[in-house]
Write a protein that holds these residues in place. Structure first.
Motif, short mmCIF file in Angstrom:
data_model
loop_
_atom_site.label_atom_id
_atom_site.label_comp_id
_atom_site.label_asym_id
_atom_site.label_seq_id
_atom_site.Cartn_x
_atom_site.Cartn_y
_atom_site.Cartn_z
N PRO A 6 0.73 -0.91 -0.51
CA PRO A 6 -0.06 -0.05 0.16
C PRO A 6 0.73 0.81 0.04
N VAL A 7 1.64 0.89 0.63
CA VAL A 7 2.59 2.24 1.22
C VAL A 7 3.20 2.37 -0.83
N ALA A 8 4.43 1.65 -1.45
CA ALA A 8 4.70 1.47 -2.65
C ALA A 8 3.35 2.47 -3.57
N LEU A 9 2.28 1.75 -3.44
CA LEU A 9 1.07 1.90 -4.46
C LEU A 9 0.77 3.88 -4.34
N PHE A 10 0.26 4.17 -3.01
CA PHE A 10 0.63 5.38 -2.99
C PHE A 10 1.09 6.37 -2.86
N ALA A 11 3.11 6.02 -2.86
CA ALA A 11 3.70 6.35 -3.44
C ALA A 11 3.71 6.83 -4.83
N PHE A 12 3.79 5.45 -6.23
CA PHE A 12 3.40 5.96 -6.78
C PHE A 12 2.39 6.44 -7.12
N LEU A 13 0.29 6.14 -7.02
CA LEU A 13 0.57 7.51 -7.38
C LEU A 13 0.62 9.27 -6.54
N TRP A 14 0.99 8.68 -5.78
CA TRP A 14 0.69 10.38 -5.48
C TRP A 14 2.36 10.96 -6.10
N LEU A 22 -3.84 11.66 -18.44
CA LEU A 22 -3.54 11.57 -19.74
C LEU A 22 -3.66 10.16 -20.53
N PRO A 23 -3.95 10.06 -21.78
CA PRO A 23 -4.37 8.65 -22.18
C PRO A 23 -3.43 7.62 -21.95
N SER A 24 -2.09 8.17 -22.48
CA SER A 24 -0.85 7.20 -21.88
C SER A 24 -0.95 5.82 -20.56
N PHE A 25 -0.43 6.83 -19.77
CA PHE A 25 -0.63 6.68 -18.19
C PHE A 25 -2.11 6.26 -17.66
N HIS A 26 -3.44 6.23 -18.23
CA HIS A 26 -4.92 6.13 -18.11
C HIS A 26 -5.11 4.95 -18.28
N LYS A 28 -2.31 2.16 -19.06
CA LYS A 28 -2.05 1.60 -18.49
C LYS A 28 -2.02 1.63 -16.72
N TYR A 29 -1.67 2.62 -16.03
CA TYR A 29 -2.77 2.29 -15.15
C TYR A 29 -4.33 2.74 -14.54
N GLY A 30 -4.87 2.96 -15.20
CA GLY A 30 -6.57 4.05 -14.88
C GLY A 30 -7.35 2.52 -13.83
N ILE A 31 -6.93 1.52 -14.15
CA ILE A 31 -8.02 0.34 -13.44
C ILE A 31 -7.37 0.73 -11.80
N LEU A 32 -7.02 1.60 -11.19
CA LEU A 32 -6.16 1.88 -10.16
C LEU A 32 -6.74 3.18 -9.38
N TYR A 33 -7.19 4.15 -10.37
CA TYR A 33 -8.36 5.28 -10.15
C TYR A 33 -9.50 5.57 -11.56
N GLU A 34 -10.29 4.75 -12.44
CA GLU A 34 -10.91 5.37 -13.06
C GLU A 34 -12.41 5.23 -12.26
N HIS A 35 -12.94 4.27 -11.83
CA HIS A 35 -13.65 3.98 -10.99
C HIS A 35 -13.82 5.66 -9.62
N LEU A 36 -13.47 6.12 -9.61
CA LEU A 36 -13.25 7.28 -8.35
C LEU A 36 -13.73 8.47 -8.85
N PRO A 38 -11.60 12.79 -9.06
CA PRO A 38 -10.62 11.81 -9.68
C PRO A 38 -10.20 12.84 -7.75
N PRO A 39 -10.87 13.65 -7.20
CA PRO A 39 -9.49 14.08 -6.02
C PRO A 39 -9.34 13.05 -5.26
N MET A 40 -10.21 11.08 -5.57
CA MET A 40 -10.68 10.55 -4.33
C MET A 40 -9.22 9.47 -4.79
N TRP A 41 -8.22 9.92 -5.76
CA TRP A 41 -7.08 9.13 -6.90
C TRP A 41 -7.22 8.37 -5.62
N TRP A 42 -6.63 8.50 -4.24
CA TRP A 42 -6.01 7.55 -3.68
C TRP A 42 -6.99 6.26 -2.66
N TRP A 43 -7.79 6.14 -2.53
CA TRP A 43 -8.77 5.42 -2.16
C TRP A 43 -8.98 3.91 -2.26
N GLN A 44 -8.26 3.40 -3.73
CA GLN A 44 -7.72 2.33 -3.87
C GLN A 44 -6.35 1.51 -2.47
#
Length: 194
Positions: A6-14, A22-26, A28-36, A38-44
């Protein structure tokens, strides 16, 4: 190890919070935050962390059942209240189902901590009520999806969706200028998808 992920994931998203859209980032990693929202990107990260904390409480008090259930009751209640305050998901249905799930967990944990021998019956009743509420929520969701599809279908044909008072007359076929019950005028039929 339980805390590292969880700490590594938070650091990566932060570190990448400014490029989440950005479409290229989204892609690859959109599954982590697309259902949230926008200000709640850290909820996962919070969801993973809360599971870790609740499992830690269960293990820490494994020798004393009443204390363990009391600790879990407080833990589930805190998680439930944090979710109610945040409502992190984009869709209202997702927030409602998560609220129902957390409420059910809180009630079951409280009933086991409080009632002991009758907790099985309380648990069965809570699960039954939870299933009924879940079915009602899904039916409401299905109704909204069907209605949205109907509107999209009509709009794609160049028409406008019927007004609220026209829904019953569509089924009956009793519209202005139509003398045959159950049949829509030709102009109305052309606007419909089927």
């Amino acid at each position: 190890l339980c805390v590292t992920f969880p700490v590594a994931l938070f650091a990566f998203l932060w570190r990448n919070r400014s490029i989440l859209v950005l479409p290229s980032f989204h892609a690859k990693y959109g599954i982590l935050y697309e259902h949230l929202k926008p200000p709640m990107w850290w909820w996962q990260v919070w969801m993973i962390g809360r599971r870790t904390i609740l499992i830690g409480l269960a293990v820490a008090f494994s020798h004393d059942h009443p204390t363990r259930m009391a600790a879990l009751s407080i833990g589930f209640l805190v998680v439930f209240l944090v979710h109610l305050a945040a409502k992190p998901f984009n869709r209202k249905a997702d927030n409602a189902l998560e609220t129902l799930s957390l409420c059910t967990l809180s009630i079951v944990a409280f009933s086991q901590a409080s009632f002991g021998h009758i907790s099985l019956w309380v648990t069965i009743v809570v699960i039954g009520v939870g299933i009924l509420l879940g079915v009602a929520a899904v039916q409401g969701l299905v109704h909204r999806v069907v209605r949205r599809l109907w509107r999209m279908c009509v709009n794609s044909q160049g028409g406008k969706p019927p007004e609220e008072d026209e829904w019953s007359s569509i089924n009956d076929g009793e519209r202005e200028g139509d003398t045959t019950p159950g049949i829509l005028p030709l102009a109305q039929q052309k606007r419909m998808c089927w």
